[in-house]
Design a protein around this motif. Sequence first.
Motif, PDB file in Angstrom:
ATOM      1  N   LEU A 295       2.246 -20.396  -7.875  1.00  0.00           N
ATOM      2  CA  LEU A 295       1.591 -18.825  -7.334  1.00  0.00           C
ATOM      3  C   LEU A 295       0.297 -18.751  -7.582  1.00  0.00           C
ATOM      4  CD1 LEU A 295       4.807 -16.666  -7.732  1.00  0.00           C
ATOM      5  CD2 LEU A 295       4.371 -18.345  -5.777  1.00  0.00           C
ATOM      6  N   HIS A 296      -0.226 -19.096  -8.983  1.00  0.00           N
ATOM      7  CA  HIS A 296      -1.501 -18.562  -9.477  1.00  0.00           C
ATOM      8  C   HIS A 296      -2.585 -19.204  -8.435  1.00  0.00           C
ATOM      9  CE1 HIS A 296      -4.621 -17.106 -12.495  1.00  0.00           C
ATOM     10  NE2 HIS A 296      -5.105 -18.188 -11.894  1.00  0.00           N
ATOM     11  N   GLY A 297      -3.227 -18.250  -7.873  1.00  0.00           N
ATOM     12  CA  GLY A 297      -4.480 -18.647  -7.034  1.00  0.00           C
ATOM     13  C   GLY A 297      -4.453 -18.932  -5.482  1.00  0.00           C
ATOM     14  N   ARG A 298      -3.082 -19.166  -5.366  1.00  0.00           N
ATOM     15  CA  ARG A 298      -2.379 -19.314  -4.029  1.00  0.00           C
ATOM     16  C   ARG A 298      -1.775 -18.078  -3.351  1.00  0.00           C
ATOM     17  NH1 ARG A 298      -0.451 -24.059  -6.752  1.00  0.00           N
ATOM     18  NH2 ARG A 298      -1.941 -25.962  -6.203  1.00  0.00           N
ATOM     19  N   GLY A 299      -2.378 -17.000  -3.502  1.00  0.00           N
ATOM     20  CA  GLY A 299      -1.944 -15.847  -2.692  1.00  0.00           C
ATOM     21  C   GLY A 299      -2.000 -14.686  -3.657  1.00  0.00           C
ATOM     22  N   PRO A 300      -1.095 -14.627  -4.672  1.00  0.00           N
ATOM     23  CA  PRO A 300      -1.180 -13.188  -5.501  1.00  0.00           C
ATOM     24  C   PRO A 300      -2.502 -13.238  -6.405  1.00  0.00           C
ATOM     25  CG  PRO A 300       0.317 -14.752  -6.443  1.00  0.00           C
ATOM     26  CD  PRO A 300      -0.034 -15.528  -5.183  1.00  0.00           C
ATOM     27  N   GLN A 301      -2.798 -12.183  -6.861  1.00  0.00           N
ATOM     28  CA  GLN A 301      -4.254 -12.016  -7.300  1.00  0.00           C
ATOM     29  C   GLN A 301      -3.900 -12.237  -9.007  1.00  0.00           C
ATOM     30  OE1 GLN A 301      -7.033 -11.501  -5.718  1.00  0.00           O
ATOM     31  NE2 GLN A 301      -5.541 -11.937  -3.905  1.00  0.00           N
ATOM     32  N   ASP A 302      -2.756 -12.250  -9.425  1.00  0.00           N
ATOM     33  CA  ASP A 302      -2.447 -12.189 -10.818  1.00  0.00           C
ATOM     34  C   ASP A 302      -1.009 -12.769 -10.874  1.00  0.00           C
ATOM     35  OD1 ASP A 302      -2.511 -12.197 -13.471  1.00  0.00           O
ATOM     36  OD2 ASP A 302      -2.642 -10.258 -13.694  1.00  0.00           O
ATOM     37  N   VAL A 303      -0.516 -13.353 -11.896  1.00  0.00           N
ATOM     38  CA  VAL A 303       0.786 -13.771 -12.274  1.00  0.00           C
ATOM     39  C   VAL A 303       1.221 -13.291 -13.935  1.00  0.00           C
ATOM     40  CG1 VAL A 303       1.117 -15.496 -10.771  1.00  0.00           C
ATOM     41  CG2 VAL A 303       0.215 -16.020 -12.810  1.00  0.00           C
ATOM     42  N   ASP A 304       2.314 -13.359 -14.156  1.00  0.00           N
ATOM     43  CA  ASP A 304       2.461 -13.139 -15.742  1.00  0.00           C
ATOM     44  C   ASP A 304       1.697 -13.700 -16.640  1.00  0.00           C
ATOM     45  OD1 ASP A 304       3.695 -12.290 -17.987  1.00  0.00           O
ATOM     46  OD2 ASP A 304       5.789 -12.041 -16.896  1.00  0.00           O
ATOM     47  N   LEU A 305       0.836 -13.022 -17.374  1.00  0.00           N
ATOM     48  CA  LEU A 305      -0.198 -13.610 -18.120  1.00  0.00           C
ATOM     49  C   LEU A 305       0.541 -14.182 -19.391  1.00  0.00           C
ATOM     50  CD1 LEU A 305      -2.874 -10.692 -18.301  1.00  0.00           C
ATOM     51  CD2 LEU A 305      -2.859 -12.922 -17.091  1.00  0.00           C
ATOM     52  N   SER A 306       1.541 -13.531 -19.808  1.00  0.00           N
ATOM     53  CA  SER A 306       2.444 -14.263 -20.921  1.00  0.00           C
ATOM     54  C   SER A 306       2.845 -15.636 -20.380  1.00  0.00           C
ATOM     55  CB  SER A 306       3.582 -13.222 -21.249  1.00  0.00           C
ATOM     56  OG  SER A 306       4.693 -13.245 -20.370  1.00  0.00           O
ATOM     57  N   LEU A 307       3.169 -15.873 -19.406  1.00  0.00           N
ATOM     58  CA  LEU A 307       3.557 -17.231 -18.890  1.00  0.00           C
ATOM     59  C   LEU A 307       2.411 -18.170 -18.740  1.00  0.00           C
ATOM     60  CD1 LEU A 307       6.461 -16.295 -16.329  1.00  0.00           C
ATOM     61  CD2 LEU A 307       6.695 -17.683 -18.430  1.00  0.00           C
ATOM     62  N   LYS A 308       1.332 -17.766 -18.271  1.00  0.00           N
ATOM     63  CA  LYS A 308       0.282 -18.389 -18.235  1.00  0.00           C
ATOM     64  C   LYS A 308      -0.193 -18.882 -19.637  1.00  0.00           C
ATOM     65  CE  LYS A 308      -4.841 -18.526 -16.892  1.00  0.00           C
ATOM     66  NZ  LYS A 308      -5.588 -17.615 -16.348  1.00  0.00           N
ATOM     67  N   LYS A 309      -0.234 -18.250 -20.783  1.00  0.00           N
ATOM     68  CA  LYS A 309      -0.333 -18.541 -22.182  1.00  0.00           C
ATOM     69  C   LYS A 309       0.545 -19.183 -22.559  1.00  0.00           C
ATOM     70  CE  LYS A 309      -2.388 -13.916 -23.290  1.00  0.00           C
ATOM     71  NZ  LYS A 309      -2.296 -12.497 -24.049  1.00  0.00           N
ATOM     72  N   GLN A 310       1.970 -19.079 -22.157  1.00  0.00           N
ATOM     73  CA  GLN A 310       3.040 -20.176 -22.522  1.00  0.00           C
ATOM     74  C   GLN A 310       2.608 -21.493 -21.851  1.00  0.00           C
ATOM     75  OE1 GLN A 310       6.836 -18.760 -21.464  1.00  0.00           O
ATOM     76  NE2 GLN A 310       7.858 -20.536 -22.179  1.00  0.00           N
ATOM     77  N   MET A 311       2.077 -21.438 -20.755  1.00  0.00           N
ATOM     78  CA  MET A 311       1.823 -22.822 -20.112  1.00  0.00           C
ATOM     79  C   MET A 311       0.598 -23.510 -21.046  1.00  0.00           C
ATOM     80  SD  MET A 311       1.947 -22.442 -15.977  1.00  0.00           S
ATOM     81  CE  MET A 311       0.640 -21.204 -15.887  1.00  0.00           C
ATOM     82  N   LEU A 312      -0.238 -22.671 -21.271  1.00  0.00           N
ATOM     83  CA  LEU A 312      -1.507 -23.335 -22.054  1.00  0.00           C
ATOM     84  C   LEU A 312      -1.007 -23.624 -23.562  1.00  0.00           C
ATOM     85  CD1 LEU A 312      -4.290 -20.996 -20.930  1.00  0.00           C
ATOM     86  CD2 LEU A 312      -3.903 -23.358 -20.322  1.00  0.00           C
ATOM     87  N   SER A 313      -0.146 -23.201 -24.083  1.00  0.00           N
ATOM     88  CA  SER A 313       0.430 -23.309 -25.567  1.00  0.00           C
ATOM     89  C   SER A 313       1.130 -24.679 -25.476  1.00  0.00           C
ATOM     90  CB  SER A 313       1.265 -22.155 -25.996  1.00  0.00           C
ATOM     91  OG  SER A 313       2.497 -22.060 -25.326  1.00  0.00           O
ATOM     92  N   THR A 314       1.621 -25.506 -24.253  1.00  0.00           N
ATOM     93  CA  THR A 314       2.268 -26.561 -24.562  1.00  0.00           C
ATOM     94  C   THR A 314       1.352 -27.642 -24.482  1.00  0.00           C
ATOM     95  OG1 THR A 314       2.169 -26.507 -22.022  1.00  0.00           O
ATOM     96  CG2 THR A 314       4.096 -25.383 -22.938  1.00  0.00           C
ATOM     97  N   LYS A 315       0.288 -27.513 -24.452  1.00  0.00           N
ATOM     98  CA  LYS A 315      -0.897 -28.484 -24.426  1.00  0.00           C
ATOM     99  C   LYS A 315      -0.819 -29.267 -25.797  1.00  0.00           C
ATOM    100  CE  LYS A 315      -4.904 -25.721 -26.240  1.00  0.00           C
ATOM    101  NZ  LYS A 315      -6.206 -25.461 -25.708  1.00  0.00           N
ATOM    102  N   SER A 316      -0.402 -28.619 -26.878  1.00  0.00           N
ATOM    103  CA  SER A 316      -0.269 -29.375 -28.109  1.00  0.00           C
ATOM    104  C   SER A 316       0.700 -30.629 -28.066  1.00  0.00           C
ATOM    105  CB  SER A 316       0.049 -28.367 -29.155  1.00  0.00           C
ATOM    106  OG  SER A 316       1.276 -27.679 -28.862  1.00  0.00           O
TER     107      SER A 316
END
Length: 641
Positions: free
Chosen positions: A213-234
């Motif tokens: 959903l991010h960037g394809r319509g809504p101006q924002d999504v759940d920031l905590s989930l975005k952080k969770q996505m980025l935290s998986t990079k390890s």
Amino acid sequence: MGDTVHRKGITLKEMCFRAVREHFSPQDSHSVLDLPRHLIQDLLPHLTVCQLYELQPALNQRGISTHPGWVVVLQDLRGHSFAMDVHTEEEARQEVMKLLFTLVFYGFRNHYVIKNSTNLKSQFFLRAAASCIRQFSLITGLQEPLQSLAAEQRPLLNLLEKRIQSVRISHGIDLLKRGTYAAVYVLHRLLDHGVATKLVVDVPCPIVLSWLLHGRGPQDVDLSLKKQMLSTKSSCDLSAIADGAICSPGLQTEASDDQENHVVPCKRSKVDSVSMEEQFLCGTFPQCDSPLGVCPWGQISGLEIEPCGSDSLRVLNSALPTFFCLRCLSLQSPSSFWESDVLDLAAALKQLSDSHRSSLTDLSIGVLPNAKLMEVLLDASPNVTSLQVEVQTLIWGPGFSPHHPQSATADMSELHLEKLKVKITALQTDLQFMTSVLRRCPHLTSLHIAGMRLPSGQSQKQLLTTLSESNHCLRILSLEDMKLSDCLSDIQNLLKDCKLEELRLKDCRLLENCSDKEERLQQLAAAVRSAASLHTLSLAQNRLAKDVCVLAELFSGSPESSVRRLDLSSNFIQPAELLEFATRLETRRPRHRLTLDLRRNPGDRDPDMWNAALTRLRPFCVLLVKGWKSTGTMVDHVSNM
């Protein structure tokens, strides 16, 4: 060309048709097109999918439809007992190509694909199918076909990019797994560079949904989930992503000792200062060729989530208040939503509506735990024009709230609703909630209600009276699995007060406890004849049986009925009864060619008599007759209930 029987039971004509199929080439298509019209029509069921596709434009110019050929393929794919609901040439072709493209592209095998493998393995077939289909299923568990689509089959991807309107994600996407790079790239091409605006998500993963959903319509999504996505990079080697391995237009695969399906990118320099990890996880693709240098963002106007759990709903609720481009939303759960989840959804919809920038017009929710929540959703989105809900009221189910608070003054403001479909699974239903909604919908043109059961002693008369008084714009009415045996006069009034074009009364027990069934059907036929606008009538599953003969009176007397499609399926009409109906109708031929649905009636009880009846009907009817096997005793039992 004669029908002389060959020694193996094959006629000479059939042998010639098989020869045409085996030796046909586009260069010699004029040889087929020059045949007499009746021979071409006989030939169509013998042609391959590619041959039908190739010949269709020229045949259409001659006024010949390829519909029979596509239907034969569809029956071979689905089985001859499968009831066909494709009434036009384009519908049949689309359905065939949709089924076959997915099977062939991903390498699935069934009896039809195996039998026609020579014709279906060609690139011509994939291109032909791709030019017809509108939805692409992204099956990320099958990497090789998607790797090929992103590399050597790039022309096919270019074609899909121009044609696909809807993308279905059928398996989970591990955003940081190297094997899914090609899948994400294909998704990006279809959603961000192509014409696709609808997304169907069959994956119960809130992280993937947030990324989609991010960037394809809504101006924002759940920031905590975005952080969770980025935290998986390890948990993954992101150097491959940083090297540009995600969305190169020159994807190729090569063998590797330590990594299967390794992707070799065509690298380009970064276009901004955002890290490649964040660009990937947030949906940006700086490596993808674009005349602007930066990839576009494809907006999502249609979103369907199934199954939709509480976590996915939380992600959606955070996006909804600024999801201004969303026009259609469908949320389906295998079990009832919690009432608190539905109320949170209503609050998010209310925020979107209050922004005065909402585009949402179509809403579909299933399964609601309480019928009254339907009105809560409508009040939250008063500009919605189409609502479809399924209600499942279970005494001990989730969200059961016997003391649900009621507003002091009911909101009776006008709604913009034009289409409403309600399916109810409950022992009893409060009719008042439905009539309350209907009175607020003066612009309603289509209504479908299924399964609404009332307490003992109550009648559906009030529902039909409300429609007659408040919904004069109604054109399509479908009532299913409801008791209407005491409502004949109300149905007659409805036909007078509304200009109905389609009336479907399926499994409505029209003749239950009726002392004179023939007279009741005569009265109904007279009411239908007087409704000049009515062109479709369905009386499926009403146990008409021998009384079906009365319906021939639809086309006798004055005025004659305008009905062009009559559905008599699942009425336990036996061969002798159909023959009597055909005999009567033959003397009262409809002024328009009648599409007559006789499916799921026991024609095999006496095939000769059944076929004799069909022979009488064919000169003025299009017949739908599949879907019954008398060896299934349960079918007989249900039809006699």
